[in-house]
Write a protein that holds these residues in place. Sequence first.
Motif, PDB file in Angstrom:
ATOM      1  N   PHE A   1       2.251   1.505  -3.052  1.00  0.00           N
ATOM      2  CA  PHE A   1       2.054   1.988  -4.073  1.00  0.00           C
ATOM      3  C   PHE A   1       0.920   3.843  -4.372  1.00  0.00           C
ATOM      4  O   PHE A   1       1.178   3.851  -5.591  1.00  0.00           O
ATOM      5  CB  PHE A   1       0.083   1.254  -4.158  1.00  0.00           C
ATOM      6  CG  PHE A   1      -0.716   1.917  -5.198  1.00  0.00           C
ATOM      7  CD1 PHE A   1      -0.856   1.549  -6.134  1.00  0.00           C
ATOM      8  CD2 PHE A   1      -1.807   2.780  -4.144  1.00  0.00           C
ATOM      9  CE1 PHE A   1      -2.035   1.979  -7.133  1.00  0.00           C
ATOM     10  CE2 PHE A   1      -2.954   3.073  -5.222  1.00  0.00           C
ATOM     11  CZ  PHE A   1      -3.724   2.842  -6.061  1.00  0.00           C
ATOM     12  N   ASN A   2       1.451   3.741  -3.230  1.00  0.00           N
ATOM     13  CA  ASN A   2       1.383   5.567  -3.334  1.00  0.00           C
ATOM     14  C   ASN A   2       2.571   6.597  -3.601  1.00  0.00           C
ATOM     15  O   ASN A   2       2.209   6.998  -4.587  1.00  0.00           O
ATOM     16  CB  ASN A   2       0.652   5.984  -1.360  1.00  0.00           C
ATOM     17  CG  ASN A   2      -0.845   5.665  -1.130  1.00  0.00           C
ATOM     18  OD1 ASN A   2      -1.241   6.493  -2.253  1.00  0.00           O
ATOM     19  ND2 ASN A   2      -0.710   5.393  -0.396  1.00  0.00           N
ATOM     20  N   LEU A   3       3.479   5.707  -3.116  1.00  0.00           N
ATOM     21  CA  LEU A   3       4.736   6.825  -3.037  1.00  0.00           C
ATOM     22  C   LEU A   3       4.889   5.978  -5.273  1.00  0.00           C
ATOM     23  O   LEU A   3       5.678   6.988  -5.673  1.00  0.00           O
ATOM     24  CB  LEU A   3       6.099   5.196  -3.151  1.00  0.00           C
ATOM     25  CG  LEU A   3       7.292   6.387  -2.793  1.00  0.00           C
ATOM     26  CD1 LEU A   3       6.896   7.542  -2.664  1.00  0.00           C
ATOM     27  CD2 LEU A   3       8.030   5.769  -2.275  1.00  0.00           C
ATOM     28  N   TRP A   4       4.927   4.744  -5.360  1.00  0.00           N
ATOM     29  CA  TRP A   4       4.634   5.225  -7.477  1.00  0.00           C
ATOM     30  C   TRP A   4       4.504   5.661  -7.880  1.00  0.00           C
ATOM     31  O   TRP A   4       4.330   5.994  -9.250  1.00  0.00           O
ATOM     32  CB  TRP A   4       4.631   2.842  -7.326  1.00  0.00           C
ATOM     33  CG  TRP A   4       5.590   2.574  -7.272  1.00  0.00           C
ATOM     34  CD1 TRP A   4       5.783   1.400  -8.614  1.00  0.00           C
ATOM     35  CD2 TRP A   4       7.111   2.537  -6.499  1.00  0.00           C
ATOM     36  NE1 TRP A   4       7.438   0.674  -7.740  1.00  0.00           N
ATOM     37  CE2 TRP A   4       7.856   1.063  -7.346  1.00  0.00           C
ATOM     38  CE3 TRP A   4       7.877   2.782  -5.757  1.00  0.00           C
ATOM     39  CZ2 TRP A   4       9.239   0.604  -6.856  1.00  0.00           C
ATOM     40  CZ3 TRP A   4       8.949   3.218  -5.338  1.00  0.00           C
ATOM     41  CH2 TRP A   4       9.762   2.402  -5.321  1.00  0.00           C
ATOM     42  N   ARG A   5       3.109   5.599  -7.395  1.00  0.00           N
ATOM     43  CA  ARG A   5       1.851   6.781  -8.292  1.00  0.00           C
ATOM     44  C   ARG A   5       2.728   8.116  -8.142  1.00  0.00           C
ATOM     45  O   ARG A   5       2.541   9.444  -9.423  1.00  0.00           O
ATOM     46  CB  ARG A   5       0.131   6.575  -7.651  1.00  0.00           C
ATOM     47  CG  ARG A   5      -0.438   6.253  -8.561  1.00  0.00           C
ATOM     48  CD  ARG A   5      -2.145   6.081  -7.393  1.00  0.00           C
ATOM     49  NE  ARG A   5      -1.836   6.481  -6.835  1.00  0.00           N
ATOM     50  CZ  ARG A   5      -2.651   7.387  -6.306  1.00  0.00           C
ATOM     51  NH1 ARG A   5      -3.663   6.712  -6.437  1.00  0.00           N
ATOM     52  NH2 ARG A   5      -2.996   8.006  -4.804  1.00  0.00           N
ATOM     53  N   GLN A   6       2.411   8.985  -6.439  1.00  0.00           N
ATOM     54  CA  GLN A   6       3.505   9.829  -7.079  1.00  0.00           C
ATOM     55  C   GLN A   6       4.458  10.042  -7.847  1.00  0.00           C
ATOM     56  O   GLN A   6       5.181  11.077  -8.663  1.00  0.00           O
ATOM     57  CB  GLN A   6       3.819  10.919  -5.774  1.00  0.00           C
ATOM     58  CG  GLN A   6       2.423  10.937  -4.468  1.00  0.00           C
ATOM     59  CD  GLN A   6       2.659  10.974  -3.455  1.00  0.00           C
ATOM     60  OE1 GLN A   6       3.887  11.282  -3.503  1.00  0.00           O
ATOM     61  NE2 GLN A   6       0.974  10.855  -3.036  1.00  0.00           N
TER      62      GLN A   6
ATOM     63  N   THR B   1       1.028  -1.108  -0.020  1.00  0.00           N
ATOM     64  CA  THR B   1       0.184  -0.105  -0.097  1.00  0.00           C
ATOM     65  C   THR B   1       0.872   0.983  -0.243  1.00  0.00           C
ATOM     66  O   THR B   1       0.758   2.391  -0.354  1.00  0.00           O
ATOM     67  CB  THR B   1      -1.368   0.052   1.071  1.00  0.00           C
ATOM     68  OG1 THR B   1      -1.526  -1.331   1.148  1.00  0.00           O
ATOM     69  CG2 THR B   1      -2.581   1.100   1.377  1.00  0.00           C
ATOM     70  N   PRO B   2       1.965   1.309   1.020  1.00  0.00           N
ATOM     71  CA  PRO B   2       2.974   2.607   0.693  1.00  0.00           C
ATOM     72  C   PRO B   2       3.469   2.442  -0.785  1.00  0.00           C
ATOM     73  O   PRO B   2       3.255   3.662  -1.253  1.00  0.00           O
ATOM     74  CB  PRO B   2       3.582   2.392   2.338  1.00  0.00           C
ATOM     75  CG  PRO B   2       3.541   1.033   2.972  1.00  0.00           C
ATOM     76  CD  PRO B   2       2.487   0.794   1.702  1.00  0.00           C
TER      77      PRO B   2
ATOM     78  N   ASN C   1      -1.407  -5.151  -8.138  1.00  0.00           N
ATOM     79  CA  ASN C   1      -0.648  -3.877  -6.719  1.00  0.00           C
ATOM     80  C   ASN C   1      -0.139  -2.596  -7.400  1.00  0.00           C
ATOM     81  O   ASN C   1      -0.742  -1.596  -7.525  1.00  0.00           O
ATOM     82  CB  ASN C   1      -0.548  -3.868  -5.182  1.00  0.00           C
ATOM     83  CG  ASN C   1      -2.071  -4.470  -4.885  1.00  0.00           C
ATOM     84  OD1 ASN C   1      -2.670  -4.215  -4.305  1.00  0.00           O
ATOM     85  ND2 ASN C   1      -1.473  -6.155  -4.401  1.00  0.00           N
TER      86      ASN C   1
END
Lengths: 419, 286
Positions: free
Chosen positions: B135-140, B132-133, B224
């Motif tokens: 995922f957020n990091l990668w998106r940003q 989950t973390p 994910n």
Amino acid sequence: MSRIELKNIVKKYGDGFPAVNDVSLDIADGEFVILVGPSGCGKSTLLRMVVGLEDITSGDLLIDGKRVNDLAPRDRHLAMVFQNYALYPHLTVFENIAFPLRLQKGKHSEEEIRRMVHQASGMLELDEHLDRKPSNLSGGQRQRVAMGRAIVREADAFLFDEPLSNLDAKLRGQMRTEIARMQRRLGITTIYVTHDQVEAMTLGDRVAVLKKGILQQVASPRELYEQPVNLFVAGFIGSPPMNFLPARVSGSTLHLPHAEVTITGDLVEKVKGKDVVIVGLRPEHIKDATVETTPEHAVHFTAVVDQTEWLGNEQYAYIPFDADRAVRDKLDELDRELDGEGMHPQLIVNLDARSRVIEGDEADLAFDPALMHVFDPESGDNLTRDDEKAAQIAKDSEAQRRMALERAKKREAAKGGAA
Amino acid sequence: METNVSDKVKTWLGVASIPIMVWTAIPLLWILATSLKSTAALADSTQNILGNFWPKHMTLDNYRLIFTGGASDLFVPALWHSIVVCLVSTVISVILATFCAYAIARLDFPGKGVILTTALAVSFFPVIAMVTPLFNLWRQIGLFDTLPGLIIPYLALTLPLSIWTLSAFFQQIPWEMEQAAQVDGATSWQAFRKVIAPLAAPGVFTTAIIAFFTAWNDFVFSSNLTSENARTVPAALAYFTGASQFEQPTGAICAAAVIVTIPVVILVLLFQRRIVSGLTSGAVKG
């Protein structure tokens, strides 16, 4: 061909313990020097410092007058044979021997490499094994491959780190002569580490005896045997080892457990003021007075033999005795230093094979007091060492060495001319 | 290796191993059988023999479906992504781990223990907790749904494993080998390349296979952290759909499962020869 000088070499490990302490040694060109001592005396460390696998804490290491302390092993031009041979298991015997040559890029053509490897393998009788892998070789063959790898480099000096300790007794004897022959033939400076005093005595031009990182004595095997400087060297060299007997001093008489010896000359002065001294007597210097002729001034004594061992060519007799309290500790300490087992003190006598003495007999024994050594129990120094004689022995050995080397060179030249 | 096991014991061991082999082989065979069944046979046990196990009429329809049919848009790119991502992460991981493990096994430097423990600690965390973390990091930072976006977590996954296996392997190679090479005139790099690397090859291959499997079989990261451009096969399988919404894509999934198993089998067969144990015997008195 080179001269190796060690000047005040010290090796300290992280904890500050000096594994090698202030060792100075001058090894002449073509000389065969043995480093010997009980386990943990620093002999291997010293060798590894010479080859460059260990850093030198302080002191200078000179090869042919050039300081090499900071040179990498490959720049020192030395060849080494490791205790476990360290052959490359993924390479054939041929490639193992050729390895050092291939590393000297562009220096040798393929043709030359083949010639040099074959020359080495011929000398070591490895020709029919060149295509095999080390794992398929016997211990002796592996040993020879390791030597081949050293020879082929035409290095400035050979270093051996207990090369024979992995072989069985018979092979060890053969390889020992092989190494001696090879060294003479190539006339190459050699340093050889061993804990085996037989190897030390038979191979070395000079032997350096080490104890706890400190050099005790450097001398020819003969000098070590006849004129040891201290208790340690006397006890280390010789098999069976020298007997150490406590002796009470009264004037010019030494009271040994079984006999009394009258001393003369300088020695009386030297033992003056001491209660007890330690007397060293080699087993082979004590004779059975009934079968062997003894010199006139020999000291005779009788003792009950506890045990005998008859070996065909000679016979050992064991005579237990009680060591004086005053020197008991010193003798125990010495025993420990020599990797001993802490046995009850006993006198070992190397008798003539004709002697009919058996267990329980009261034997009639004699020894020449001139062959006796007297040691200071405090310092361990040999009080009977004759420096003049020692110097004479050293001179003789050096002359002999030069002659042997000269002869080997001549023979080699003659062979070369004939071929 | 020589064993002193008598023939009788050998026979018994052989007999005892049969149930184990059956136990492991049956699910694989079942997948193979299912992949060969037609859609009709999947629902109708009368069209199969051996009690619904093997189809009476074998068909390659499912394979056609995933390679050229409706599922090919999903499967073929996923297969390519799997191959590229796994190979790249394996190669990087093995190279880095080789150097790292060599340093750990040979050199004495401060923080050596720390490296090993950290490497181990990384693999303590459950993968799902990191997703989950990430995922957020990668998106940003724009790594979401890219190949590097998968390679990096796979490296984190495989590196500790590789470092541990390889450093154990390096420690077995006698020090003297290298010292002998140095005395023979080799530089540290030459000693490593000509002596240590060939000796370590079996270990490197073993490590490579383990690293490859770990990446190849991963589902969590792939499902994910990707959507279309980097999705690997295990994740893609989850997105298979049947011909209609009332039809399960069982056959297609099984066909895809068979296909992804093939590289793994090939890899093991290929490297099996290289993983020769006892290569170092003969280096020292054996």
